[in-house]
Design an enzyme around this catalytic site. Structure first.
Site, PDB file in Angstrom:
ATOM      1  CG  LEU A 119      -0.503  -4.683  -4.174  1.00 51.27           C
ATOM      2  CD1 LEU A 119      -1.289  -3.467  -4.650  1.00 51.27           C
ATOM      3  CD2 LEU A 119      -0.853  -5.897  -5.011  1.00 51.27           C
ATOM      4  N   GLY A 123       4.753  -4.029   4.858  1.00 50.46           N
ATOM      5  CA  GLY A 123       6.036  -4.246   5.510  1.00 50.46           C
ATOM      6  C   GLY A 123       6.261  -3.330   6.688  1.00 50.46           C
ATOM      7  N   GLY A 124       5.368  -2.350   6.889  1.00 41.33           N
ATOM      8  CA  GLY A 124       5.467  -1.437   8.020  1.00 41.33           C
ATOM      9  C   GLY A 124       4.810  -1.992   9.264  1.00 41.33           C
ATOM     10  CB  CYS A 139       6.206   4.977  -1.210  1.00 43.34           C
ATOM     11  SG  CYS A 139       5.274   4.794  -2.744  1.00 43.34           S
ATOM     12  CB  ALA A 159      -3.373  -4.195   2.296  1.00 44.64           C
ATOM     13  CB  CYS A 161      -0.983   4.960  -4.722  1.00 49.14           C
ATOM     14  SG  CYS A 161      -0.315   3.310  -4.441  1.00 49.14           S
TER      15      CYS A 161
END
Length: 391
Positions: free
Chosen positions: A61, A38-39, A225, A35, A129
């Site tokens: 996602l 982007g970090g 986020c 997963a 989430c």
């Protein structure tokens, strides 16, 4: 082509606990889905998976409108973050897929967040989430792709126990994210892998630099986020325009009306600043929110001392110890404190925890996460709190 990491294949293999590390072989023939937000954390997990020799697939996602989120700072799974994830995948030479989950994220996380604030609760959307769009949907995707496991960049540890895999706190307490993962089911934990749980953040960044990843120095996200500027009320107003209805600020003990507020969405239990009711003989805190009457209750700090919390939608991971001390966290940044568990835990059953000493800042809408040592045994949503006994 991926740059070499300062880990050999055996070291990287061991981090994924797929059983191949015992004989020194790489994970050739295995498939790992990562997963990727982007970090830097999830990017290093992808690099470690690729270094293990397994076929590695990155999945992101998209949780926001791509155009609106471009350039947005402090978020994940949108705009620049998706581009970073794709660039890392290209650097590592692995496949990368982006799935649009904006509608489901808005319905299950953002709108629920707004409704919880309107109801006078203090929501923790990151748990919702993980329970919904992230884990449930990512699991389905990983299985459809034929993966042997789903790996994430969370700072927790998956430890083999006598009754099966256990969820433990990260070795670095400053990075531990176990509070946000208490709702992980046993079936999910069997499939999940958390390669970073035993590493300090400094080592993770070193690995990112060694692999030549573009986001090696990327700052960590500090806020929810979808609220990167910290203005929760602005998000609630956008989703529920009726949220800013004025009401009274009332003293919880005397019943005296001390002032007027501009909407319950601006207040949370335990808050002291921003009340705008000067001239009081002692500092006052928000002690409760009555959403239906739009009243914000305030009082001295001693009224915030919680003696117990009633839990709903509980989850259990592994057995509850028959003996031994239990601790619990009633909010993300709290330290675990001694508690006694009253009643069952798991399968959604209501339960209750009693604090051995008054616990401050615990509020409905937050989660209570219960530990046996470093092991997460489960938890639930705080439905209501009970005051500590006087004296």
């Amino acid at each position: 082509m991926a740059a070499p990491l300062p880990l050999n294949a055996l070291d990287a293999t061991a981090l994924f606990q797929l059983g191949a590390a015992t004989d020194g072989r790489e994970l050739a023939g295995r498939r790992i889905v990562v997963a990727m937000s982007g970090g830097v954390d999830s990017s290093v997990v992808a690099a470690l998976a690729a270094a293990s020799g397994a076929e590695t697939i990155g999945v992101t996602l998209q949780l926001y409108d791509h155009g609106a989120a471009t350039g947005r700072k402090g978020a994940c799974c949108a705009g620049d973050d998706i581009r970073d994830a794709r660039a890392v995948a290209d650097r590592l030479g692995i496949a990368h897929y982006v799935f649009d989950h904006e509608s489901r994220f808005r319905e299950e996380v953002v709108e629920r967040f707004a409704d919880e604030y309107l109801a006078g609760r203090t929501p923790i959307p990151c748990i919702r989430c993980n329970m919904g769009p992230k884990f449930t949907d990512l699991f389905a995707m990983a299985r459809e792709l034929g993966a042997d496991c789903l790996a994430t960049g969370h700072y927790v540890r998956r430890v083999a126990g006598p009754a099966g895999p256990e969820l433990h706190r990260a070795l670095d307490p400053a990075r531990d994210q176990s509070y946000f993962l208490y709702a992980t089911t046993e079936a999910q934990l069997d499939y999940l892998r958390f390669p970073l749980g035993g590493l300090p953040k400094s080592e993770v960044r070193r690995l990112a630099e060694a692999a030549g990843l573009r986001n090696a120095a990327k700052p960590d996200s500090q806020d929810i986020c979808f609220v990167p500027d910290g203005d929760y009320a602005k998000v609630v107003r956008a989703v529920r325009p009726e949220a800013e209805a004025a009401g009274e600020i009332v003293h919880a003990e005397s019943g005296a009306v001390l002032g007027e507020h501009r909407g319950v969405i601006h207040y949370t239990v335990g808050q002291r600043r921003g009340l705008e009711i000067g001239g009081q003989p002692e500092p006052l805190y928000v002690t409760g929110i009555e959403a239906e009457s739009r009243r914000v209750l305030v009082g001295p700090r001693r009224l915030l001392g919680g003696g117990a919390a009633r839990l709903v939608e509980t989850n259990r991971i592994g057995p509850v110890p028959a003996a031994g001390a239990l601790t619990a966290k009633g909010r993300p940044l709290a330290k675990p404190v001694p508690v006694t568990l009253d009643g069952p835990l798991g399968e959604g059953a209501p339960s209750r925890i009693r604090f051995h000493a008054p616990e401050y800042g615990v509020a409905p809408g937050q989660a209570a996460v219960i530990y046996a040592g470093d092991r997460v045994i489960g938890g639930g949503w705080i439905e209501a709190t009970e005051p500590a006994a006087a004296g």
